[in-house]
Scaffold this motif. Structure first.
Motif, short mmCIF file in Angstrom:
data_model
loop_
_atom_site.label_atom_id
_atom_site.label_comp_id
_atom_site.label_asym_id
_atom_site.label_seq_id
_atom_site.Cartn_x
_atom_site.Cartn_y
_atom_site.Cartn_z
N PRO A 41 0.93 -1.23 -0.06
CA PRO A 41 -0.02 0.16 -0.09
C PRO A 41 0.86 1.29 0.03
O PRO A 41 0.16 2.40 -0.40
CB PRO A 41 -0.83 -0.04 1.10
CG PRO A 41 0.07 -1.01 2.16
CD PRO A 41 0.71 -2.08 1.14
N ASP A 42 2.23 1.11 0.43
CA ASP A 42 2.96 2.37 0.26
C ASP A 42 3.73 2.60 -0.66
O ASP A 42 4.48 3.59 -0.90
CB ASP A 42 3.92 2.44 1.49
CG ASP A 42 4.79 0.95 1.45
OD1 ASP A 42 4.30 0.03 0.84
OD2 ASP A 42 5.67 0.86 2.16
N VAL A 43 3.42 1.79 -1.81
CA VAL A 43 4.11 1.99 -2.90
C VAL A 43 3.25 2.65 -4.14
O VAL A 43 2.36 2.11 -4.51
CB VAL A 43 4.82 0.62 -3.65
CG1 VAL A 43 5.49 1.03 -5.04
CG2 VAL A 43 5.74 -0.14 -2.67
N ARG A 44 3.73 3.79 -4.66
CA ARG A 44 3.00 4.37 -5.76
C ARG A 44 3.27 3.66 -6.81
O ARG A 44 4.27 3.07 -7.54
CB ARG A 44 3.49 5.87 -5.97
CG ARG A 44 3.08 6.71 -4.72
CD ARG A 44 4.01 8.13 -5.08
NE ARG A 44 5.57 7.70 -4.88
CZ ARG A 44 6.51 8.67 -5.20
NH1 ARG A 44 6.15 9.62 -6.11
NH2 ARG A 44 7.75 8.23 -5.22
N THR A 45 1.96 3.47 -7.72
CA THR A 45 1.93 2.73 -9.19
C THR A 45 1.12 3.53 -10.07
O THR A 45 0.46 4.32 -9.88
CB THR A 45 1.09 1.47 -8.76
OG1 THR A 45 -0.15 1.62 -8.28
CG2 THR A 45 1.72 0.48 -7.75
N ALA A 46 1.53 3.01 -11.35
CA ALA A 46 1.05 3.73 -12.60
C ALA A 46 1.00 2.47 -13.53
O ALA A 46 1.78 1.35 -13.42
CB ALA A 46 1.99 4.88 -13.05
N ILE A 47 0.21 2.78 -14.67
CA ILE A 47 0.04 1.74 -15.82
C ILE A 47 0.41 2.51 -17.14
O ILE A 47 0.16 3.88 -17.25
CB ILE A 47 -1.19 1.04 -15.86
CG1 ILE A 47 -2.25 2.12 -16.26
CG2 ILE A 47 -1.54 0.24 -14.63
CD1 ILE A 47 -3.86 1.25 -16.65
N SER A 48 0.82 1.63 -18.00
CA SER A 48 1.37 2.23 -19.36
C SER A 48 0.98 1.24 -20.39
O SER A 48 1.42 0.07 -20.26
CB SER A 48 2.53 2.80 -19.32
OG SER A 48 3.05 3.28 -20.51
N ILE A 49 0.27 1.55 -21.63
CA ILE A 49 0.18 0.88 -22.87
C ILE A 49 0.86 1.60 -23.88
O ILE A 49 0.60 2.68 -24.08
CB ILE A 49 -1.42 0.41 -23.03
CG1 ILE A 49 -2.01 -0.18 -21.71
CG2 ILE A 49 -1.42 -0.33 -24.38
CD1 ILE A 49 -3.46 -0.33 -22.10
N VAL A 50 1.61 0.73 -24.60
CA VAL A 50 2.35 1.40 -25.66
C VAL A 50 2.33 0.54 -26.84
O VAL A 50 2.49 -0.69 -26.79
CB VAL A 50 3.98 1.54 -25.43
CG1 VAL A 50 4.67 2.33 -26.57
CG2 VAL A 50 4.08 2.39 -23.86
N HIS A 51 2.01 1.15 -28.02
CA HIS A 51 1.72 0.33 -29.19
C HIS A 51 2.91 0.50 -30.09
O HIS A 51 2.94 1.59 -31.10
CB HIS A 51 0.53 1.11 -30.31
CG HIS A 51 -0.77 1.04 -29.42
ND1 HIS A 51 -1.88 2.04 -29.41
CD2 HIS A 51 -1.34 0.06 -28.40
CE1 HIS A 51 -2.67 1.62 -28.90
NE2 HIS A 51 -2.26 0.42 -28.21
N ALA A 52 4.16 0.18 -29.54
CA ALA A 52 5.35 0.33 -30.18
C ALA A 52 6.29 -0.87 -30.01
O ALA A 52 5.72 -1.85 -29.09
CB ALA A 52 5.88 1.37 -29.82
N SER A 53 7.45 -1.09 -30.40
CA SER A 53 8.56 -2.20 -30.32
C SER A 53 8.71 -1.93 -28.77
O SER A 53 9.16 -1.21 -28.10
CB SER A 53 9.64 -2.05 -30.93
OG SER A 53 10.91 -2.66 -30.21
N ALA A 54 8.68 -3.19 -27.89
CA ALA A 54 8.71 -3.43 -26.64
C ALA A 54 10.40 -3.20 -26.29
O ALA A 54 10.76 -2.30 -25.29
CB ALA A 54 8.40 -4.51 -25.98
N ALA A 55 11.26 -3.81 -27.01
CA ALA A 55 12.48 -3.44 -27.00
C ALA A 55 12.86 -2.04 -26.89
O ALA A 55 13.59 -1.27 -26.09
CB ALA A 55 13.35 -4.46 -27.76
N LEU A 56 12.43 -1.18 -27.94
CA LEU A 56 12.80 -0.02 -28.29
C LEU A 56 12.25 1.06 -27.25
O LEU A 56 12.95 1.97 -26.48
CB LEU A 56 12.54 0.51 -29.63
CG LEU A 56 13.28 -0.29 -30.78
CD1 LEU A 56 12.97 0.04 -32.15
CD2 LEU A 56 14.96 -0.13 -30.38
N THR A 57 10.91 0.60 -26.82
CA THR A 57 10.37 1.45 -25.73
C THR A 57 11.06 1.28 -24.48
O THR A 57 11.21 2.38 -23.76
CB THR A 57 8.67 1.22 -25.74
OG1 THR A 57 8.09 1.02 -26.93
CG2 THR A 57 8.19 1.57 -24.68
#
Length: 288
Positions: A83-99
């Motif tokens: 509960p003490d860790v801040r979190t976020a999410i991200s979705i990217v339509h691109a190369s995983a490695a390069l991202t």
């Protein structure tokens, strides 16, 4: 307290969930926020012989909604366990490695699972190897199980990335309040000179001196840290794999060279990513 985020590849697989837990534990230790990232790219469909670029069939809104729901479930679980860790999410339509390589410039750590089916989490192929070789921050591949009291192990040699590995390993050992085990391995003499007097199969005092000086320098900076040094005549991959059997984290330098698509990573690092019994961290020399 760190303000640079930890980025974890996530796809709900067992490996990705292990990586998420590892990243959240690290976030709790350091104060860094954790971002769950899912990256994927779809091929562009176009009729044969068409001269006009066609729109992508994927991604569609339904796919993105499903992925976003999956990531939000991961965040909800994290709020319960960490509960003490801040979190976020991200979705990217691109190369995983390069991202991931691009985003590593603003991250403190990239964390990947050792199993999975997405373009980010768990691939022991082009993505994980390329990111490990070319990220601008340490990359951790989470695998195996280890006791919280087990030591941190680091492999060193004379390369710049080895110095970065030592610094990262010291930081991890201090944060976890466990001993640090430093391993320096020299490859055995083989071939024409194997049966001559040149092949002593022992480390001389002169050869060992730089290792002892390195350990002494770090112990002077952190006198409360228990450090053990091991010098062996053995292939580094073999020596470090063996040392990793009793470790909670195994740290090495990248020694990566070449373009991203070449996904070049040192042979020892590649071996450990596939065969180590505990999480493996790949450190990089400073670009400053």
């Amino acid at each position: 307290m760190s303000t640079r985020k930890i980025i974890g590849g996530y796809d709900r697989s067992a490996g990705a969930q292990d990586a998420a837990t590892w990243a959240l534990d690290e976030g709790r230790r350091t104060g860094a926020p954790v971002e769950f990232l899912y990256a994927y790219e779809w091929p562009v469909w176009a009729p044969a012989a068409s001269m006009v670029p066609a729109t992508s069939v994927w991604p569609d809104e339904e796919t993105d909604r499903a992925i976003r729901t999956m990531l939000r479930e991961a965040v909800a679980a994290a709020r319960t366990t960490h509960p003490d860790v801040r979190t976020a999410i991200s979705i990217v339509h691109a190369s995983a490695a390069l991202t991931l390589i691009d985003r590593s410039a603003g991250a403190s750590l990239i964390v990947l699972g050792c199993r999975g089916h997405s373009a980010v989490a768990g691939l022991l192929g082009s993505v994980s190897t390329a990111v490990s070789a070319h990220a601008r921050c340490p990359v951790v591949l989470v695998r195996g199980d280890a006791a919280a009291t087990a030591p941190v192990v680091v492999g060193v040699d004379d390369s710049p990335s080895s110095h970065a590995a030592m610094a990262f390993a010291v930081e991890q050992a201090l944060a976890r309040r466990v001993p640090l085990h430093v391993v320096r391995a020299w490859k055995p003499v083989t071939g024409l000179w194997e049966e001559t007097a040149m092949a002593t199969r022992t480390v001389t005092a002169t050869e060992r001196r730089p290792l002892d000086e390195l350990v002494a320098a770090w112990h002077e900076k952190h006198p409360g840290l228990e450090i053990h040094a091991e010098a062996v005549v053995e292939h580094p991959a073999t020596a470090l794999t063996r040392a990793g059997l009793g470790a909670q984290l195994l740290v090495v330098g990248s020694r990566g060279r070449g373009p991203v698509r070449g996904a070049l990573l040192g042979s020892v690092s590649q071996h450990l990513l596939r065969h180590a019994a505990c999480p493996v961290a790949i450190a990089h020399e400073s670009k400053a």
